[in-house]
Design an enzyme around this catalytic site. Structure first.
Site, short mmCIF file in Angstrom:
data_model
loop_
_atom_site.label_atom_id
_atom_site.label_comp_id
_atom_site.label_asym_id
_atom_site.label_seq_id
_atom_site.Cartn_x
_atom_site.Cartn_y
_atom_site.Cartn_z
N LYS A 6 -11.78 95.50 21.32
CA LYS A 6 -12.32 94.28 20.70
C LYS A 6 -13.12 94.65 19.44
O LYS A 6 -12.95 94.04 18.38
CB LYS A 6 -13.20 93.52 21.71
CG LYS A 6 -12.38 92.81 22.78
CD LYS A 6 -13.18 92.33 23.99
CE LYS A 6 -12.22 91.76 25.04
NZ LYS A 6 -12.91 91.33 26.28
N GLN B 236 -18.77 91.10 28.80
CA GLN B 236 -17.57 91.58 29.49
C GLN B 236 -17.74 91.46 31.00
O GLN B 236 -18.77 91.88 31.56
CB GLN B 236 -17.29 93.04 29.09
CG GLN B 236 -15.98 93.59 29.60
CD GLN B 236 -14.75 92.94 29.00
OE1 GLN B 236 -14.76 92.43 27.89
NE2 GLN B 236 -13.67 92.95 29.75
N ASP C 14 -15.66 83.22 24.63
CA ASP C 14 -14.84 83.40 25.82
C ASP C 14 -14.45 82.06 26.44
O ASP C 14 -13.58 82.00 27.32
CB ASP C 14 -15.62 84.19 26.88
CG ASP C 14 -15.15 85.63 27.02
OD1 ASP C 14 -13.97 85.88 26.74
OD2 ASP C 14 -15.98 86.46 27.42
N1 GUN Z 1 -12.70 90.59 31.84
C1 GUN Z 1 -11.36 90.43 31.94
N2 GUN Z 1 -10.92 89.55 31.03
C2 GUN Z 1 -12.00 89.13 30.34
C3 GUN Z 1 -12.18 88.23 29.26
O1 GUN Z 1 -11.26 87.59 28.75
N3 GUN Z 1 -13.45 88.09 28.82
C4 GUN Z 1 -14.49 88.76 29.39
N4 GUN Z 1 -15.70 88.53 28.89
N5 GUN Z 1 -14.36 89.60 30.38
C5 GUN Z 1 -13.11 89.79 30.85
#
Ligand code: GUN
Length: 311
Positions: A53, A97, A120
């Site tokens: 990311k 995350q 998100d």
């Molecule tokens: N963990 C697995 N997929 C995601 C996501 O799309 N966003 C976040 N913040 N954590 C994750």
């Protein structure tokens, strides 16, 4: 029949090009979109995701900040960080995350993120907006799947869409997005009776359960479009022989000997590719789209908050 490839990596490149162009436009207005990515503990998969990311932000000219907190971080400490990020004008998106360690109250954290910075789409405000069909920041993976289906002009109105998996992150928002496009949507889960029979009703089948190659050819109607959201590991030669076609096995065996695993989705490609008209690969399907949509959401959040534009 052997399925054609829904090339998520290619669609993700297009989206990222659009994002890069918008970054340049925003720079002319004095705005540099910024994303803060927060992880707690040292879950190896999370580290990989967070790393890519941040790398993608850098490649597209976004400002990014990475926060890596120790595994024993308290809810209060994490709330402090989120509050601090909420109050900083140069931060447009905040991503915490998941999963978080067990001592942390995940819901409280997600609700603490300013909904205007919730790239998100996990805050109850944005989830509510999505359910109503209003403009909202939408969870990146399901938004990416919609971008993929649209790129390949898969007809949605009136189609039978079956979503396997009911998570807050993928299954539920995915179902809502398909519903808003006038698909007839069925959500399946671990208690669904005769899952293969329900799945066989699908014109569009979305597999988001998190179980290695669970969706076999027996789940798929001839000609269905199949999207594999899964991200699992196969770690034995026996699994690889069962899951992959003869043609694909050498490369997968090479992965296994180099890294100790090969990436596998929730779909068994060997049997599903015989039935489906279109299928996403793993890797190179939905994964790259999730990151591309995160970048797009960060730009949208910057435009909405700083320029008062709509999504
Ligand atoms: N963990 C697995 N997929 C995601 C996501 O799309 N966003 C976040 N913040 N954590 C994750």
């Amino acid at each position: 029949m052997t399925a054609q490839v829904l090339n998520g990596a290619e669609v993700a490149e297009h989206i990222k090009q659009t994002v890069a162009a918008r970054v340049i436009e925003l720079a002319e207005l004095g705005v540099k979109p910024g994303l803060a990515v927060v992880m707690v503990g040292d879950n190896p998969a999370s580290k990989v995701y967070v790393g890519s990311k941040v790398k993608t932000c850098q490649a597209l000219g976004l400002h990014s900040e990475k926060y890596e907190l120790p595994a024993d971080t308290t809810t209060e400490r994490l709330l402090q960080l989120v509050d601090d990020l909420n109050s900083r004008d140069e931060i447009d998106g905040i991503l915490v995350q998941l999963p978080l360690p067990p001592q942390i109250e995940t819901r409280r954290i997600l609700e603490a993120v300013d909904p205007a910075k919730d790239v998100d789409g996990f805050h109850a405000y944005n989830v509510g907006k999505l359910v109503r069909g209003d403009d909202a920041l939408v969870a990146c993976t399901p938004a990416g799947v919609m971008a993929l289906l649209d790129y390949y002009k898969v007809p949605l109105a009136g189609a039978n869409a079956v979503v396997i998996g009911r998570s807050d992150i993928v299954g539920k928002p995915m179902a809502m997005l398909l519903l808003h496009r006038h698909a007839t949507v069925t959500i399946c889960h671990s208690r669904t009776k005769d899952l293969p029979a329900v799945a066989r009703q699908a014109d569009i089948l979305i597999a988001a359960i998190g179980r290695t190659a669970m969706v076999t050819g027996d789940f798929v109607r001839d000609g269905a479009v199949v999207v594999d959201v899964g991200m699992n590991k196969a770690t034995t030669e026996e699994e690889i022989r069962r899951i992959f076609s003869d043609a694909e096995q050498p490369k997968r065996m090479e992965d296994l000997s180099k890294r100790g695993y090969t990436l596998v989705g929730d779909v068994e490609p060997r049997t599903v590719a015989e039935k489906a008209s279109w299928l996403t690969p793993v890797p190179g399907g939905v994964g790259p789209l999730t990151i591309a949509m995160l970048m797009k959401n960060t730009i949208s959040a910057a435009e909405m908050r700083r320029l008062k534009r709509t999504a």
